[in-house]
Design an enzyme around this catalytic site. Structure first.
Site, mmCIF file in Angstrom:
data_model
loop_
_atom_site.group_PDB
_atom_site.id
_atom_site.type_symbol
_atom_site.label_atom_id
_atom_site.label_comp_id
_atom_site.label_asym_id
_atom_site.label_seq_id
_atom_site.Cartn_x
_atom_site.Cartn_y
_atom_site.Cartn_z
ATOM 1 N N CYS A 114 -5.193 5.577 8.723
ATOM 2 C CA CYS A 114 -4.582 4.709 7.716
ATOM 3 C C CYS A 114 -3.617 3.778 8.453
ATOM 4 O O CYS A 114 -2.612 4.225 8.991
ATOM 5 C CB CYS A 114 -3.837 5.554 6.682
ATOM 6 S SG CYS A 114 -2.956 4.553 5.495
ATOM 7 N N GLY A 115 -3.945 2.494 8.477
ATOM 8 C CA GLY A 115 -3.151 1.544 9.269
ATOM 9 C C GLY A 115 -1.785 1.265 8.673
ATOM 10 O O GLY A 115 -0.755 1.294 9.367
ATOM 11 N N ASN A 116 -1.744 0.989 7.346
ATOM 12 C CA ASN A 116 -0.442 0.732 6.718
ATOM 13 C C ASN A 116 0.403 2.002 6.757
ATOM 14 O O ASN A 116 1.623 1.943 6.949
ATOM 15 C CB ASN A 116 -0.642 0.284 5.266
ATOM 16 C CG ASN A 116 -1.281 -1.093 5.167
ATOM 17 O OD1 ASN A 116 -1.079 -1.951 6.018
ATOM 18 N ND2 ASN A 116 -2.073 -1.309 4.121
ATOM 19 N N ARG A 137 -11.822 3.771 -0.518
ATOM 20 C CA ARG A 137 -12.404 5.112 -0.743
ATOM 21 C C ARG A 137 -11.284 6.087 -1.117
ATOM 22 O O ARG A 137 -10.214 6.085 -0.494
ATOM 23 C CB ARG A 137 -13.068 5.548 0.564
ATOM 24 C CG ARG A 137 -13.585 6.957 0.547
ATOM 25 C CD ARG A 137 -14.294 7.267 1.817
ATOM 26 N NE ARG A 137 -13.369 7.413 2.945
ATOM 27 C CZ ARG A 137 -13.705 7.962 4.087
ATOM 28 N NH1 ARG A 137 -14.934 8.375 4.267
ATOM 29 N NH2 ARG A 137 -12.847 8.070 5.068
ATOM 30 N N ASN A 142 0.916 -1.155 0.000
ATOM 31 C CA ASN A 142 0.000 0.000 0.000
ATOM 32 C C ASN A 142 0.956 1.205 0.000
ATOM 33 O O ASN A 142 1.662 1.434 0.971
ATOM 34 C CB ASN A 142 -0.845 -0.067 1.268
ATOM 35 C CG ASN A 142 -2.020 0.875 1.323
ATOM 36 O OD1 ASN A 142 -2.638 0.966 2.371
ATOM 37 N ND2 ASN A 142 -2.361 1.556 0.257
ATOM 38 N N CYS A 171 -5.060 -2.763 2.650
ATOM 39 C CA CYS A 171 -5.553 -1.633 3.442
ATOM 40 C C CYS A 171 -5.454 -2.052 4.914
ATOM 41 O O CYS A 171 -6.113 -3.020 5.337
ATOM 42 C CB CYS A 171 -6.992 -1.327 3.048
ATOM 43 S SG CYS A 171 -7.757 -0.082 4.106
HETATM 44 N N1 LIG Z 1 -4.814 2.455 3.142
HETATM 45 C C1 LIG Z 1 -5.285 2.845 4.386
HETATM 46 C C2 LIG Z 1 -6.606 3.527 4.482
HETATM 47 C C3 LIG Z 1 -6.553 4.882 3.799
HETATM 48 C C4 LIG Z 1 -7.781 5.703 4.004
HETATM 49 C C5 LIG Z 1 -8.966 5.260 3.223
HETATM 50 N N2 LIG Z 1 -8.784 5.328 1.815
HETATM 51 C C6 LIG Z 1 -10.172 6.108 3.663
HETATM 52 O O1 LIG Z 1 -10.542 7.061 2.959
HETATM 53 O O2 LIG Z 1 -10.729 5.802 4.733
HETATM 54 C C7 LIG Z 1 -5.001 1.837 5.476
HETATM 55 O O3 LIG Z 1 -3.960 1.153 5.361
HETATM 56 O O4 LIG Z 1 -5.707 1.769 6.473
#
Ligand SMILES: N[C@@H](CCC[C@H](N)C(=O)O)C(=O)O
Length: 328
Positions: free
Chosen positions: A79-81, A223, A12, A231
């Site tokens: 965002c965890g990663n 999203r 990611n 994710c």
């Molecule tokens: N890639 C992420 C999450 C990033 C945010 C996501 N697109 C959102 O809008 O909630 C992860 O690793 O958690």
């Protein structure tokens, strides 16, 4: 000159921008434009899924702050990663291996782990708060205020769904065939992240296959991004849904192994704590350093001609680690 780092957690992909290292911080509009430009697949280093903006924190218990700008310029609450990568960045800078990072909804505890393999740095990060009420997403017109393993004919004619915000919003389904894992996920992800009456702010959609006890494969349509290799919050929320919906398949005292198109992470779920939370453990890989004139950053003017890119060599080590997992 200014620096960017190209990094990833389970592939990611992100750019890290440290506002504290700049002469003048980028404004909110400049950050939006930067993410929309630099994340494009035909941009520098094949783009990314978002920009992780590091800044100082004025919270007494946090050593830094992370803001997440999705590829389309929208903001995410978590965002965890990305948090694993930012944790490594702040750890390398401060020399601390356990600390908190400020995020929009909470100050989250992070800690360095033993490397997953030679030159594959790892971090564990707290994923919380966990929310279920429809206002947290928000969602509407689904006939329920909280969705745990429910059929939703408005979305699909045969799958069951669970919604968990951690605190960014996730829609989860456990599937048993590749058509649903790929095509149905793509169609639903696209539909719920365009104009729609169910998730007006969009939602991250995660489809999982149960591979065995404490073992999952998770694919996510994000999203603000689209299909991603992984994710982190999605795999965390899906692990919690796994424990809630299939209690006989999950030993909550043991980590859950979550494979994904970009590699593998481990999660530890805490569904019985007064405040539910998840620990996400995985790689924090820095693949490239990018040097660029600060004025070009402010104007989102980024191309091969005005940047100097240095390969860290870490991706080769990460690929060797992934190969050793024998995922396919
Ligand atoms: N890639 C992420 C999450 C990033 C945010 C996501 N697109 C959102 O809008 O909630 C992860 O690793 O958690």
């Amino acid at each position: 000159m200014a620096q960017l780092l190209k990094v990833h957690g389970s592939e990611n992909q992100f750019f890290i921008l440290d506002q504290t290292a700049l002469t003048t911080k980028l404004s909110a509009d400049e950050l939006t434009k930067l993410a929309q430009t630099i994340c494009k697949p035909d941009s520098l280093l094949d783009g990314a899924d978002g920009v992780l903006v590091v800044d100082s924190s004025n919270h007494a218990d946090a050593i830094g702050r992370m803001e997440v700008v999705n590829a389309d310029g929208s903001r995410a609450s978590m965002c965890g990663n990305g948090l694993r990568c930012v944790s490594r960045y702040l750890s390398d800078q401060s020399g601390q291996n356990e600390f908190k990072v400020e995020t929009p909804a909470a100050d989250l505890f992070v800690e360095r782990q033993a490397p997953l393999a030679p030159d594959v740095t790892a971090f564990a990060v707290e994923i919380s708060p966990v929310r279920y009420q429809k206002e947290a997403f928000p969602f509407d017109n689904l006939g329920m205020d909280k969705i745990i393993n429910q059929p939703l004919p408005q979305l699909n004619d045969h799958l069951k769904f669970t919604t968990i915000a951690v605190p960014n919003p996730h829609l989860i389904s456990f599937v048993d065939n590749d058509h649903d894992l790929n095509d149905t996920l793509g169609e639903l992800g696209q539909r719920l992240n365009g104009e729609n009456k169910y998730f007006p702010d969009g939602v991250n959609v995660n489809f999982a296959k149960i591979l065995g006890k404490n073992r999952l494969f998770v694919r996510t349509y994000e999203r603000g991004v689209g299909f991603t290799n992984a994710c982190g919050t999605g795999m965390s929320a899906t692990s919690l849904a796994f424990a809630l919906n299939y209690p006989d398949q999950v030993d909550i005292d043991q980590p859950i192994e979550v494979t994904n198109p970009g590699g593998m992470v481990k999660t530890k779920v805490h569904p019985n704590d007064a405040k539910q939370w998840i620990q996400l453990i995985g790689n924090a890989t820095f693949t490239h350093q990018v040097t660029i004139d600060e004025a070009d950053l402010h104007h989102a003017n980024i191309n091969q001609a005005n940047t100097t890119v240095t390969d860290t060599g870490e991706e080769a080590a990460y690929q060797k680690f992934v190969k050793s997992l024998q995922l396919n």
